[in-house]
Design a protein around this motif. Structure first.
Motif, PDB file in Angstrom:
ATOM      1  N   GLU B 179       9.464  -1.514   2.119  1.00  0.00           N
ATOM      2  CA  GLU B 179      10.057  -2.709   2.704  1.00  0.00           C
ATOM      3  C   GLU B 179      11.196  -2.341   3.653  1.00  0.00           C
ATOM      4  O   GLU B 179      11.308  -2.894   4.752  1.00  0.00           O
ATOM      5  CB  GLU B 179      10.586  -3.589   1.560  1.00  0.00           C
ATOM      6  N   THR B 180      12.031  -1.407   3.215  1.00  0.00           N
ATOM      7  CA  THR B 180      13.135  -0.962   4.066  1.00  0.00           C
ATOM      8  C   THR B 180      12.611  -0.385   5.381  1.00  0.00           C
ATOM      9  O   THR B 180      13.181  -0.625   6.443  1.00  0.00           O
ATOM     10  CB  THR B 180      13.978   0.102   3.341  1.00  0.00           C
ATOM     11  N   LEU B 181      11.517   0.356   5.291  1.00  0.00           N
ATOM     12  CA  LEU B 181      10.936   0.945   6.498  1.00  0.00           C
ATOM     13  C   LEU B 181      10.139  -0.075   7.305  1.00  0.00           C
ATOM     14  O   LEU B 181       9.598   0.233   8.355  1.00  0.00           O
ATOM     15  CB  LEU B 181      10.030   2.125   6.122  1.00  0.00           C
ATOM     16  N   ASN B 182      10.052  -1.296   6.785  1.00  0.00           N
ATOM     17  CA  ASN B 182       9.372  -2.374   7.503  1.00  0.00           C
ATOM     18  C   ASN B 182      10.405  -3.411   7.943  1.00  0.00           C
ATOM     19  O   ASN B 182      10.175  -4.607   7.884  1.00  0.00           O
ATOM     20  CB  ASN B 182       8.317  -3.015   6.590  1.00  0.00           C
ATOM     21  N   ASN B 183      11.546  -2.907   8.413  1.00  0.00           N
ATOM     22  CA  ASN B 183      12.651  -3.764   8.863  1.00  0.00           C
ATOM     23  C   ASN B 183      13.189  -4.669   7.772  1.00  0.00           C
ATOM     24  O   ASN B 183      13.669  -5.774   8.039  1.00  0.00           O
ATOM     25  CB  ASN B 183      12.213  -4.622  10.052  1.00  0.00           C
ATOM     26  N   GLY B 184      13.079  -4.217   6.538  1.00  0.00           N
ATOM     27  CA  GLY B 184      13.645  -4.987   5.445  1.00  0.00           C
ATOM     28  C   GLY B 184      12.834  -6.201   5.034  1.00  0.00           C
ATOM     29  O   GLY B 184      13.290  -6.997   4.222  1.00  0.00           O
ATOM     30  N   THR B 185      11.631  -6.330   5.582  1.00  0.00           N
ATOM     31  CA  THR B 185      10.809  -7.486   5.209  1.00  0.00           C
ATOM     32  C   THR B 185       9.570  -7.038   4.448  1.00  0.00           C
ATOM     33  O   THR B 185       9.041  -5.956   4.696  1.00  0.00           O
ATOM     34  CB  THR B 185      10.343  -8.263   6.456  1.00  0.00           C
ATOM     35  N   PRO B 186       9.119  -7.856   3.491  1.00  0.00           N
ATOM     36  CA  PRO B 186       7.911  -7.509   2.725  1.00  0.00           C
ATOM     37  C   PRO B 186       6.696  -7.405   3.642  1.00  0.00           C
ATOM     38  O   PRO B 186       6.677  -8.007   4.723  1.00  0.00           O
ATOM     39  CB  PRO B 186       7.745  -8.696   1.766  1.00  0.00           C
ATOM     40  N   LEU B 187       5.722  -6.649   3.207  1.00  0.00           N
ATOM     41  CA  LEU B 187       4.500  -6.535   4.003  1.00  0.00           C
ATOM     42  C   LEU B 187       3.810  -7.891   4.125  1.00  0.00           C
ATOM     43  O   LEU B 187       3.714  -8.639   3.156  1.00  0.00           O
ATOM     44  CB  LEU B 187       3.535  -5.533   3.360  1.00  0.00           C
ATOM     45  N   SER B 188       3.356  -8.185   5.313  1.00  0.00           N
ATOM     46  CA  SER B 188       2.599  -9.418   5.535  1.00  0.00           C
ATOM     47  C   SER B 188       1.169  -9.234   5.038  1.00  0.00           C
ATOM     48  O   SER B 188       0.736  -8.129   4.729  1.00  0.00           O
ATOM     49  CB  SER B 188       2.566  -9.745   7.025  1.00  0.00           C
ATOM     50  N   GLN B 189       0.456 -10.327   5.010  1.00  0.00           N
ATOM     51  CA  GLN B 189      -0.967 -10.288   4.649  1.00  0.00           C
ATOM     52  C   GLN B 189      -1.713  -9.241   5.497  1.00  0.00           C
ATOM     53  O   GLN B 189      -2.432  -8.397   4.961  1.00  0.00           O
ATOM     54  CB  GLN B 189      -1.568 -11.681   4.903  1.00  0.00           C
ATOM     55  N   GLU B 190      -1.487  -9.284   6.784  1.00  0.00           N
ATOM     56  CA  GLU B 190      -2.182  -8.352   7.681  1.00  0.00           C
ATOM     57  C   GLU B 190      -1.783  -6.908   7.365  1.00  0.00           C
ATOM     58  O   GLU B 190      -2.612  -6.000   7.389  1.00  0.00           O
ATOM     59  CB  GLU B 190      -1.834  -8.641   9.148  1.00  0.00           C
ATOM     60  N   GLN B 191      -0.502  -6.715   7.082  1.00  0.00           N
ATOM     61  CA  GLN B 191      -0.039  -5.351   6.808  1.00  0.00           C
ATOM     62  C   GLN B 191      -0.641  -4.818   5.507  1.00  0.00           C
ATOM     63  O   GLN B 191      -0.969  -3.635   5.414  1.00  0.00           O
ATOM     64  CB  GLN B 191       1.493  -5.327   6.759  1.00  0.00           C
ATOM     65  N   TRP B 192      -0.788  -5.697   4.536  1.00  0.00           N
ATOM     66  CA  TRP B 192      -1.444  -5.255   3.302  1.00  0.00           C
ATOM     67  C   TRP B 192      -2.893  -4.868   3.571  1.00  0.00           C
ATOM     68  O   TRP B 192      -3.400  -3.877   3.043  1.00  0.00           O
ATOM     69  CB  TRP B 192      -1.400  -6.356   2.232  1.00  0.00           C
ATOM     70  N   GLU B 193      -3.559  -5.649   4.394  1.00  0.00           N
ATOM     71  CA  GLU B 193      -4.951  -5.316   4.717  1.00  0.00           C
ATOM     72  C   GLU B 193      -5.014  -3.973   5.437  1.00  0.00           C
ATOM     73  O   GLU B 193      -5.882  -3.146   5.153  1.00  0.00           O
ATOM     74  CB  GLU B 193      -5.563  -6.417   5.592  1.00  0.00           C
ATOM     75  N   ALA B 194      -4.058  -3.764   6.359  1.00  0.00           N
ATOM     76  CA  ALA B 194      -4.018  -2.490   7.084  1.00  0.00           C
ATOM     77  C   ALA B 194      -3.778  -1.331   6.122  1.00  0.00           C
ATOM     78  O   ALA B 194      -4.395  -0.263   6.238  1.00  0.00           O
ATOM     79  CB  ALA B 194      -2.929  -2.525   8.151  1.00  0.00           C
ATOM     80  N   ALA B 195      -2.901  -1.553   5.153  1.00  0.00           N
ATOM     81  CA  ALA B 195      -2.619  -0.508   4.171  1.00  0.00           C
ATOM     82  C   ALA B 195      -3.882  -0.168   3.386  1.00  0.00           C
ATOM     83  O   ALA B 195      -4.274   0.989   3.272  1.00  0.00           O
ATOM     84  CB  ALA B 195      -1.512  -0.974   3.220  1.00  0.00           C
ATOM     85  N   LYS B 196      -4.511  -1.201   2.845  1.00  0.00           N
ATOM     86  CA  LYS B 196      -5.752  -0.980   2.095  1.00  0.00           C
ATOM     87  C   LYS B 196      -6.765  -0.226   2.918  1.00  0.00           C
ATOM     88  O   LYS B 196      -7.393   0.721   2.447  1.00  0.00           O
ATOM     89  CB  LYS B 196      -6.360  -2.339   1.706  1.00  0.00           C
ATOM     90  N   SER B 197      -6.950  -0.659   4.153  1.00  0.00           N
ATOM     91  CA  SER B 197      -8.027  -0.059   4.930  1.00  0.00           C
ATOM     92  C   SER B 197      -7.660   1.360   5.346  1.00  0.00           C
ATOM     93  O   SER B 197      -8.529   2.232   5.408  1.00  0.00           O
ATOM     94  CB  SER B 197      -8.399  -0.957   6.113  1.00  0.00           C
ATOM     95  N   SER B 198      -6.380   1.630   5.599  1.00  0.00           N
ATOM     96  CA  SER B 198      -5.972   3.011   5.879  1.00  0.00           C
ATOM     97  C   SER B 198      -6.265   3.910   4.689  1.00  0.00           C
ATOM     98  O   SER B 198      -6.868   4.985   4.827  1.00  0.00           O
ATOM     99  CB  SER B 198      -4.463   3.079   6.175  1.00  0.00           C
ATOM    100  N   VAL B 199      -5.846   3.467   3.524  1.00  0.00           N
ATOM    101  CA  VAL B 199      -6.047   4.269   2.321  1.00  0.00           C
ATOM    102  C   VAL B 199      -7.530   4.525   2.082  1.00  0.00           C
ATOM    103  O   VAL B 199      -7.965   5.661   1.857  1.00  0.00           O
ATOM    104  CB  VAL B 199      -5.424   3.564   1.092  1.00  0.00           C
ATOM    105  N   LYS B 200      -8.315   3.454   2.134  1.00  0.00           N
ATOM    106  CA  LYS B 200      -9.748   3.613   1.899  1.00  0.00           C
ATOM    107  C   LYS B 200     -10.378   4.539   2.922  1.00  0.00           C
ATOM    108  O   LYS B 200     -11.170   5.414   2.582  1.00  0.00           O
ATOM    109  CB  LYS B 200     -10.442   2.243   1.945  1.00  0.00           C
TER     110      LYS B 200
END
Lengths: 213, 213
Positions: B179-200
């Motif tokens: 969160e801190t590395l995301n300008n102090g804001t929680p990951l958005s829906q899109e960012q979570w999807e990006a995270a999942k798809s990067s990991v996969k």
DNA sequence: TCCCATCCTGACCGTATGGTCAAGATTAGA
DNA sequence: TCTAATCTTGACCATACGGTCAGGATGGGA
């Protein structure tokens, strides 16, 4: 004649005692967490009376802060490797090796760091917001350059960094679980090598890192 | 007419209160660690007097034990997906999705679990030695079968599992850092999807999972 | 209605913990 | 050698914490 034990100078005494205390504190904070750790236990591990701890470190918080800060320094240092590398195979490969080695040799430090971050970084939040942010951006730029140069797949550099941190630190932070799944025995030299090479092989292939040479 | 608030039956009262207390405890244990958590704070979060907590859970340890046990159940359940899958793309892909979803929705539970393991599993060591060992062996067999069938590279299944755990749980345990590395804001829906798809994408490519169809 | 089991809670207790202090020991250096 | 600075430590203190308990409130069943 068995060593003329020259009495230590004041400066040496201070250095030596601070080191002993910080080492003991790291161990105890790692095993019990900040809240569960007691100054008395740290003192016992350090082999000093509790009042002596308070002479060098006025409060439990100040002792903890110093422990965390020195861990953070190590954490950052591991990445010098990153910058000079010609490509992802060497750079990321070496970074994985370095961080796995830290996990192996300083598991207590890794645990204290994990605990601090898990609890919303009460003492090093300012460092996260400045130093860590800068550091991360620098490394992301390196990765992006490699992508632009066609040396690896177009992965989101951010999530790649998270994966590197997660995977390598897992071997320290969850070392107890790994040990339990290894018949209750610590990983052998060979097993550590196997771990490193598994991690490197999956990640480097996963990001399409072009094999050097 | 605004809802006739029928008084709760004894059974309902017990169920409801235990649930409220366990929820509050999970949150507080996650934020402060076992040692740092206080019964008073848990009581405040639950909105009940402290003595009432001790009526339902005799000791702090017993409350903590129940929290950890229920988290462990969830942890295991996420892997049913694993077994029925025809191959690694579907099985591991779905497992990553499931565990990322847990990290997103139950970060407190993940943190409590991490903390328990980091501190050498003082309350659930017996589970680790029995249930977790069995579970892990079962999943390793599935992966080994996929390897034998040529559906993925010959990776050490053990280290693959560790990587899956590490990477997915990282998004909960180190959520504050992310969160801190995301300008102090929680990951958005899109960012979570990006995270999942990067990991996969990195892991599935990294193990040479044969694309289905 | 009446009785019993369950639920609720303010007040209390013993202990462990972080931190203090004053008095003594040791070293530095003039 | 003498003095100041630093180091050492047992004894002590105030507080906060986990846990107890007695007595009252509430719902269940006969």
């Amino acid at each position: 004649m068995p060593q003329t034990a020259r009495p230590l100078s004041k400066k040496e005494i201070r250095q030596e005692n601070e080191r002993v205390i910080l080492d003991a504190a790291e161990k105890v904070f790692a095993e019990a967490g900040f809240g569960g750790a007691t100054m008395q236990l740290i003192a016992d591990v350090a082999g000093l009376p509790k009042a002596n701890l308070h002479y060098y470190f006025p409060t439990k918080e100040s002792l903890y802060r110093q422990v965390v800060q020195s861990i953070f320094q190590n954490w950052l240092k591991a990445a010098d490797i990153f910058d000079d590398a010609p490509g992802p195979s060497e750079g990321i490969g070496a970074y994985i090796d370095a961080k796995m080695e830290i996990s192996r040799r300083h598991p207590a430090g890794s645990k204290v760091w994990a605990s601090e971050v898990m609890h919303r970084a009460p003492v090093i939040q300012d460092y996260l917001e400045t130093t860590l942010v800068e550091w991360t951006e620098g490394r992301m730029n390196v990765i992006q350059r490699w992508i632009n140069e066609g040396k690896m797949d177009p992965i989101d550099p951010r999530h790649l960094l998270y994966m590197l941190w997660a995977t390598t630190q897992h071997y320290a932070d969850f070392g107890h679980q790994i040990e339990t799944l290894n018949n209750g025995t610590p990983l052998s030299q060979e097993q550590w090598e196997a771990a490193k090479s598994s991690v490197k092989s999956i990640i480097l292939k996963g990001i399409g890192a072009v094999d050097p040479g």
